[in-house]
Design a protein around this motif. Structure first.
Motif, PDB file in Angstrom:
ATOM      1  N   GLY A 122      -6.438  -1.606  -2.916  1.00 21.43           N
ATOM      2  CA  GLY A 122      -7.508  -1.526  -1.808  1.00 21.43           C
ATOM      3  C   GLY A 122      -7.016  -1.714  -0.565  1.00 21.43           C
ATOM      4  O   GLY A 122      -7.274  -0.699   0.410  1.00 21.43           O
ATOM      5  N   VAL A 123      -6.231  -2.703  -0.364  1.00 16.48           N
ATOM      6  CA  VAL A 123      -5.700  -2.944   0.989  1.00 16.48           C
ATOM      7  C   VAL A 123      -4.456  -2.079   1.203  1.00 16.48           C
ATOM      8  O   VAL A 123      -4.382  -1.400   2.294  1.00 16.48           O
ATOM      9  N   ALA A 124      -3.812  -1.540   0.138  1.00 18.98           N
ATOM     10  CA  ALA A 124      -2.818  -0.457   0.330  1.00 18.98           C
ATOM     11  C   ALA A 124      -3.502   0.773   0.886  1.00 18.98           C
ATOM     12  O   ALA A 124      -3.092   1.610   1.766  1.00 18.98           O
ATOM     13  N   GLY A 125      -4.730   1.374   0.146  1.00 15.15           N
ATOM     14  CA  GLY A 125      -5.311   2.474   0.867  1.00 15.15           C
ATOM     15  C   GLY A 125      -5.814   2.485   2.118  1.00 15.15           C
ATOM     16  O   GLY A 125      -5.899   3.301   2.795  1.00 15.15           O
ATOM     17  N   VAL A 126      -6.454   1.160   2.547  1.00 19.43           N
ATOM     18  CA  VAL A 126      -6.755   1.219   3.892  1.00 19.43           C
ATOM     19  C   VAL A 126      -5.811   1.258   4.733  1.00 19.43           C
ATOM     20  O   VAL A 126      -5.909   1.862   5.937  1.00 19.43           O
ATOM     21  N   ALA A 127      -4.626   0.689   4.629  1.00 19.17           N
ATOM     22  CA  ALA A 127      -3.220   0.655   5.311  1.00 19.17           C
ATOM     23  C   ALA A 127      -2.892   2.115   5.526  1.00 19.17           C
ATOM     24  O   ALA A 127      -2.679   2.735   6.442  1.00 19.17           O
ATOM     25  N   ALA A 128      -3.042   2.790   4.389  1.00 17.27           N
ATOM     26  CA  ALA A 128      -2.599   4.370   4.416  1.00 17.27           C
ATOM     27  C   ALA A 128      -3.439   5.158   5.020  1.00 17.27           C
ATOM     28  O   ALA A 128      -2.767   6.047   6.107  1.00 17.27           O
ATOM     29  N   THR A 129      -4.760   4.734   5.146  1.00 15.75           N
ATOM     30  CA  THR A 129      -5.756   5.599   5.727  1.00 15.75           C
ATOM     31  C   THR A 129      -5.555   5.472   7.452  1.00 15.75           C
ATOM     32  O   THR A 129      -5.609   6.278   8.062  1.00 15.75           O
ATOM     33  N   GLY A 130      -5.216   4.189   7.733  1.00 15.39           N
ATOM     34  CA  GLY A 130      -5.010   3.825   9.067  1.00 15.39           C
ATOM     35  C   GLY A 130      -3.561   4.613   9.681  1.00 15.39           C
ATOM     36  O   GLY A 130      -3.815   4.904  10.898  1.00 15.39           O
ATOM     37  N   VAL A 131      -2.619   4.742   8.838  1.00 14.89           N
ATOM     38  CA  VAL A 131      -1.505   5.270   9.311  1.00 14.89           C
ATOM     39  C   VAL A 131      -1.735   7.034   9.809  1.00 14.89           C
ATOM     40  O   VAL A 131      -1.281   7.418  10.445  1.00 14.89           O
ATOM     41  N   VAL A 132      -2.683   7.406   8.864  1.00 13.44           N
ATOM     42  CA  VAL A 132      -3.010   8.925   8.807  1.00 13.44           C
ATOM     43  C   VAL A 132      -3.864   8.986  10.022  1.00 13.44           C
ATOM     44  O   VAL A 132      -3.442  10.116  10.865  1.00 13.44           O
ATOM     45  N   ILE A 133      -4.822   8.056  10.231  1.00 18.39           N
ATOM     46  CA  ILE A 133      -5.414   8.366  11.520  1.00 18.39           C
ATOM     47  C   ILE A 133      -4.650   8.053  12.797  1.00 18.39           C
ATOM     48  O   ILE A 133      -4.947   8.837  13.943  1.00 18.39           O
ATOM     49  N   ALA A 134      -3.926   7.304  12.749  1.00 23.84           N
ATOM     50  CA  ALA A 134      -3.091   6.980  14.040  1.00 23.84           C
ATOM     51  C   ALA A 134      -2.056   8.175  14.353  1.00 23.84           C
ATOM     52  O   ALA A 134      -2.006   8.505  15.488  1.00 23.84           O
ATOM     53  N   ARG A 135      -1.506   8.644  13.119  1.00 24.48           N
ATOM     54  CA  ARG A 135      -0.642   9.760  13.584  1.00 24.48           C
ATOM     55  C   ARG A 135      -1.473  11.096  13.919  1.00 24.48           C
ATOM     56  O   ARG A 135      -0.981  11.895  14.906  1.00 24.48           O
ATOM     57  N   ASP A 136      -2.863  11.435  13.656  1.00 18.91           N
ATOM     58  CA  ASP A 136      -3.469  12.319  13.926  1.00 18.91           C
ATOM     59  C   ASP A 136      -4.046  12.180  15.268  1.00 18.91           C
ATOM     60  O   ASP A 136      -4.014  13.216  16.365  1.00 18.91           O
ATOM     61  N   GLN A 137      -4.206  11.042  15.739  1.00 16.48           N
ATOM     62  CA  GLN A 137      -5.001  10.520  17.121  1.00 16.48           C
ATOM     63  C   GLN A 137      -3.734  10.982  18.071  1.00 16.48           C
ATOM     64  O   GLN A 137      -3.847  11.482  19.138  1.00 16.48           O
ATOM     65  N   ARG A 138      -2.379  10.563  17.515  1.00 13.41           N
ATOM     66  CA  ARG A 138      -1.347  10.889  18.626  1.00 13.41           C
ATOM     67  C   ARG A 138      -1.107  12.061  18.691  1.00 13.41           C
ATOM     68  O   ARG A 138      -0.631  12.538  19.681  1.00 13.41           O
ATOM     69  N   LYS A 139      -1.175  13.021  17.641  1.00 15.44           N
ATOM     70  CA  LYS A 139      -1.103  14.496  18.033  1.00 15.44           C
ATOM     71  C   LYS A 139      -1.994  15.121  18.894  1.00 15.44           C
ATOM     72  O   LYS A 139      -1.497  15.830  19.972  1.00 15.44           O
ATOM     73  N   ARG A 140      -3.227  14.650  18.818  1.00 12.23           N
ATOM     74  CA  ARG A 140      -4.315  15.126  19.622  1.00 12.23           C
ATOM     75  C   ARG A 140      -3.977  14.797  21.273  1.00 12.23           C
ATOM     76  O   ARG A 140      -4.443  15.433  21.887  1.00 12.23           O
ATOM     77  N   SER A 141      -3.454  13.510  21.308  1.00 14.07           N
ATOM     78  CA  SER A 141      -3.475  12.897  22.685  1.00 14.07           C
ATOM     79  C   SER A 141      -2.257  13.712  23.342  1.00 14.07           C
ATOM     80  O   SER A 141      -2.309  13.831  24.706  1.00 14.07           O
TER      81      SER A 141
END
Length: 52
Positions: free
Chosen positions: A11-30
């Protein structure tokens, strides 16, 4: 008890992976300028007009 431990780790690994994906997407949009967004929207509109 070991099963719960592994489920917790997974569960912790899943949450961390989701955070990485969200951060990468946000960086692209900015990095996209408003002009680029406008151009993409105009392109999409033109494509839908051609299909209809």
């Amino acid at each position: 008890m070991k099963l719960w431990k592994w489920l917790g780790v997974a569960g912790v690994a899943g949450v961390a992976a989701t955070g990485v994906v969200i951060a990468r997407d946000q960086r692209k949009r900015s990095q996209v300028t408003p002009e680029e967004v406008r151009d993409r929207l105009h392109e999409r509109l033109a494509q839908t007009d051609r299909r209809a």
